[in-house]
Design a protein around this motif. Structure first.
Motif, PDB file in Angstrom:
ATOM      1  N   VAL A  79      55.102  52.744  33.839  1.00 40.36           N
ATOM      2  CA  VAL A  79      56.340  53.139  33.179  1.00 40.36           C
ATOM      3  C   VAL A  79      55.988  53.884  31.900  1.00 40.36           C
ATOM      4  O   VAL A  79      55.112  53.451  31.140  1.00 40.36           O
ATOM      5  N   ARG A  80      56.661  55.005  31.656  1.00 42.06           N
ATOM      6  CA  ARG A  80      56.495  55.748  30.415  1.00 42.06           C
ATOM      7  C   ARG A  80      57.642  55.394  29.486  1.00 42.06           C
ATOM      8  O   ARG A  80      58.817  55.532  29.859  1.00 42.06           O
ATOM      9  N   VAL A  81      57.304  54.930  28.296  1.00 42.00           N
ATOM     10  CA  VAL A  81      58.307  54.482  27.326  1.00 42.00           C
ATOM     11  C   VAL A  81      58.308  55.423  26.128  1.00 42.00           C
ATOM     12  O   VAL A  81      57.308  55.502  25.401  1.00 42.00           O
ATOM     13  N   PRO A  82      59.396  56.160  25.902  1.00 37.54           N
ATOM     14  CA  PRO A  82      59.463  57.049  24.744  1.00 37.54           C
ATOM     15  C   PRO A  82      59.641  56.253  23.452  1.00 37.54           C
ATOM     16  O   PRO A  82      60.426  55.299  23.413  1.00 37.54           O
ATOM     17  N   VAL A  83      58.904  56.608  22.423  1.00 40.46           N
ATOM     18  CA  VAL A  83      58.955  55.879  21.161  1.00 40.46           C
ATOM     19  C   VAL A  83      59.049  56.861  19.996  1.00 40.46           C
ATOM     20  O   VAL A  83      58.291  57.836  19.936  1.00 40.46           O
ATOM     21  N   THR A  84      59.958  56.595  19.082  1.00 37.00           N
ATOM     22  CA  THR A  84      60.002  57.294  17.809  1.00 37.00           C
ATOM     23  C   THR A  84      59.243  56.428  16.806  1.00 37.00           C
ATOM     24  O   THR A  84      59.650  55.293  16.536  1.00 37.00           O
ATOM     25  N   TYR A  85      58.151  56.926  16.316  1.00 35.65           N
ATOM     26  CA  TYR A  85      57.272  56.129  15.454  1.00 35.65           C
ATOM     27  C   TYR A  85      57.706  56.255  13.994  1.00 35.65           C
ATOM     28  O   TYR A  85      57.124  56.992  13.203  1.00 35.65           O
ATOM     29  N   ASP A  86      58.746  55.507  13.647  1.00 38.87           N
ATOM     30  CA  ASP A  86      59.242  55.486  12.279  1.00 38.87           C
ATOM     31  C   ASP A  86      59.529  54.060  11.828  1.00 38.87           C
ATOM     32  O   ASP A  86      60.422  53.817  11.010  1.00 38.87           O
ATOM     33  N   GLY A  87      58.786  53.099  12.371  1.00 32.57           N
ATOM     34  CA  GLY A  87      59.007  51.693  12.065  1.00 32.57           C
ATOM     35  C   GLY A  87      58.763  51.358  10.611  1.00 32.57           C
ATOM     36  O   GLY A  87      57.943  51.991   9.927  1.00 32.57           O
ATOM     37  N   ALA A  88      59.465  50.338  10.132  1.00 31.42           N
ATOM     38  CA  ALA A  88      59.377  49.942   8.730  1.00 31.42           C
ATOM     39  C   ALA A  88      57.977  49.499   8.325  1.00 31.42           C
ATOM     40  O   ALA A  88      57.607  49.579   7.149  1.00 31.42           O
ATOM     41  N   PRO A 186      65.375  45.095  39.644  1.00 35.98           N
ATOM     42  CA  PRO A 186      65.313  43.921  38.770  1.00 35.98           C
ATOM     43  C   PRO A 186      65.928  44.211  37.405  1.00 35.98           C
ATOM     44  O   PRO A 186      66.015  45.371  36.998  1.00 35.98           O
ATOM     45  N   PRO A 187      66.327  43.177  36.683  1.00 36.14           N
ATOM     46  CA  PRO A 187      66.984  43.397  35.385  1.00 36.14           C
ATOM     47  C   PRO A 187      66.030  43.850  34.281  1.00 36.14           C
ATOM     48  O   PRO A 187      66.450  44.510  33.337  1.00 36.14           O
ATOM     49  N   ALA A 188      64.739  43.502  34.384  1.00 41.11           N
ATOM     50  CA  ALA A 188      63.765  43.858  33.349  1.00 41.11           C
ATOM     51  C   ALA A 188      63.028  45.137  33.715  1.00 41.11           C
ATOM     52  O   ALA A 188      62.560  45.295  34.847  1.00 41.11           O
ATOM     53  N   LEU A 189      62.923  46.050  32.763  1.00 40.61           N
ATOM     54  CA  LEU A 189      62.178  47.287  32.997  1.00 40.61           C
ATOM     55  C   LEU A 189      60.685  47.004  33.127  1.00 40.61           C
ATOM     56  O   LEU A 189      59.996  47.624  33.946  1.00 40.61           O
ATOM     57  N   LEU A 190      60.199  46.047  32.349  1.00 37.04           N
ATOM     58  CA  LEU A 190      58.759  45.763  32.308  1.00 37.04           C
ATOM     59  C   LEU A 190      58.473  44.381  32.881  1.00 37.04           C
ATOM     60  O   LEU A 190      58.892  43.362  32.327  1.00 37.04           O
ATOM     61  N   ALA A 191      57.771  44.349  33.995  1.00 40.11           N
ATOM     62  CA  ALA A 191      57.417  43.098  34.664  1.00 40.11           C
ATOM     63  C   ALA A 191      55.916  42.874  34.553  1.00 40.11           C
ATOM     64  O   ALA A 191      55.150  43.819  34.329  1.00 40.11           O
ATOM     65  N   PRO A 192      55.448  41.626  34.681  1.00 40.55           N
ATOM     66  CA  PRO A 192      54.004  41.373  34.627  1.00 40.55           C
ATOM     67  C   PRO A 192      53.236  42.268  35.592  1.00 40.55           C
ATOM     68  O   PRO A 192      53.622  42.430  36.750  1.00 40.55           O
ATOM     69  N   GLY A 193      52.168  42.879  35.094  1.00 38.00           N
ATOM     70  CA  GLY A 193      51.353  43.772  35.898  1.00 38.00           C
ATOM     71  C   GLY A 193      51.703  45.237  35.727  1.00 38.00           C
ATOM     72  O   GLY A 193      50.923  46.113  36.110  1.00 38.00           O
ATOM     73  N   THR A 194      52.873  45.534  35.153  1.00 35.26           N
ATOM     74  CA  THR A 194      53.281  46.919  34.953  1.00 35.26           C
ATOM     75  C   THR A 194      52.372  47.607  33.937  1.00 35.26           C
ATOM     76  O   THR A 194      52.073  47.038  32.879  1.00 35.26           O
ATOM     77  N   ARG A 195      51.926  48.809  34.259  1.00 35.97           N
ATOM     78  CA  ARG A 195      51.184  49.631  33.303  1.00 35.97           C
ATOM     79  C   ARG A 195      52.194  50.428  32.482  1.00 35.97           C
ATOM     80  O   ARG A 195      53.176  50.936  33.025  1.00 35.97           O
ATOM     81  N   VAL A 196      51.943  50.551  31.184  1.00 39.39           N
ATOM     82  CA  VAL A 196      52.868  51.219  30.281  1.00 39.39           C
ATOM     83  C   VAL A 196      52.136  52.273  29.463  1.00 39.39           C
ATOM     84  O   VAL A 196      51.070  52.002  28.896  1.00 39.39           O
ATOM     85  N   ARG A 197      52.694  53.469  29.416  1.00 44.99           N
ATOM     86  CA  ARG A 197      52.226  54.529  28.525  1.00 44.99           C
ATOM     87  C   ARG A 197      53.344  54.840  27.538  1.00 44.99           C
ATOM     88  O   ARG A 197      54.476  55.119  27.933  1.00 44.99           O
ATOM     89  N   PHE A 198      53.029  54.774  26.245  1.00 50.02           N
ATOM     90  CA  PHE A 198      53.995  55.110  25.213  1.00 50.02           C
ATOM     91  C   PHE A 198      53.907  56.607  24.916  1.00 50.02           C
ATOM     92  O   PHE A 198      52.814  57.161  24.812  1.00 50.02           O
ATOM     93  N   VAL A 199      55.062  57.240  24.788  1.00 43.90           N
ATOM     94  CA  VAL A 199      55.132  58.680  24.557  1.00 43.90           C
ATOM     95  C   VAL A 199      55.850  58.918  23.239  1.00 43.90           C
ATOM     96  O   VAL A 199      57.008  58.497  23.064  1.00 43.90           O
TER      97      VAL A 199
END
Length: 206
Positions: A79-88, A186-199
């Motif tokens: 799953v590719r997850v878009p992120v705006t990197y402006d965290g506090a 399923p209700p959750a986007l991210l399940a155990p075993g899912t590979r994730v790339r942040f964009v």
């Protein structure tokens, strides 16, 4: 591996650390056990629920024989997850890791993360990566409310808050991805075993 009874029809397998638990789960995925109807991963545990109480002696014997192996891409996919990197906490976390905020973002997006397990709240996934340099302490004073979609770091994990909640993770960004939808299957986007790339995505005025 410690084998601990968990009710009449389940057993909890306890490992020395998360890496051992992941390797065991990879071996289990390669050779599923008969009479096991549910596998629930934890930080350093794996819960096996059997068909019924009579199946448990055989399940325990078979569980002890599972050969750990290196984790590989699972059926859960990527799953590719878009992120705006402006965290506090972005600048503070970068300082803790000895790099600039820009370098932190580059490292975070270059890696492939894996959902080790889920917990805390519905849809909250604990992600790990092969880079050992991500040990970040939790905040000394947790926030009483963390907005949904916040992306944070704590210990060796990265996580995305599916719903608003209190939290002590260090916030580095935010995502608009729908992490939890009770009406979906399923209700959750991210399940155990899912590979994730942040964009990394540019900030948009709100």
């Amino acid at each position: 591996m410690r084998v601990l009874p968990c009710g009449a029809d389940a057993v909890l397998l306890e490992f020395a650390d998360g890496a051992e638990a992941l390797a065991y789960r990879a071996g289990l995925a390669a050779a599923p056990l008969a009479d096991v109807v549910e596998v629930v991963p934890g930080a350093r545990t794996v819960l096996l629920r059997g068909r019924d109480a009579t199946a448990m002696p055989g399940v325990i014997v078979a569980a002890r024989a599972v050969q750990p192996r290196a984790a590989t891409a699972s059926a859960a996919g990527e799953v590719r997850v878009p992120v705006t990197y402006d965290g506090a906490d972005l600048a503070e976390v970068a300082g803790l890791l000895g790099c600039s905020p820009e370098a932190l973002v580059a490292r975070h997006t270059e890696l492939t993360w894996t959902v080790a397990f889920c917990g805390f709240s519905p849809g909250f996934a604990y992600l790990t990566c092969p880079d050992a340099g991500w040990m970040v302490p939790r905040r000394q004073s947790p926030r009483t409310r963390v907005p949904a979609g916040s992306v944070g770091l704590a210990g060796e994990y990265c996580g995305c808050y599916p719903t608003p909640s209190p939290g002590g993770w260090q916030l580095i960004g935010r995502t608009d991805a729908r992490l939890w939808d009770s009406a979906a299957d399923p209700p959750a986007l991210l399940a155990p075993g899912t590979r994730v790339r942040f964009v990394a995505t540019p900030a948009v005025a709100r």
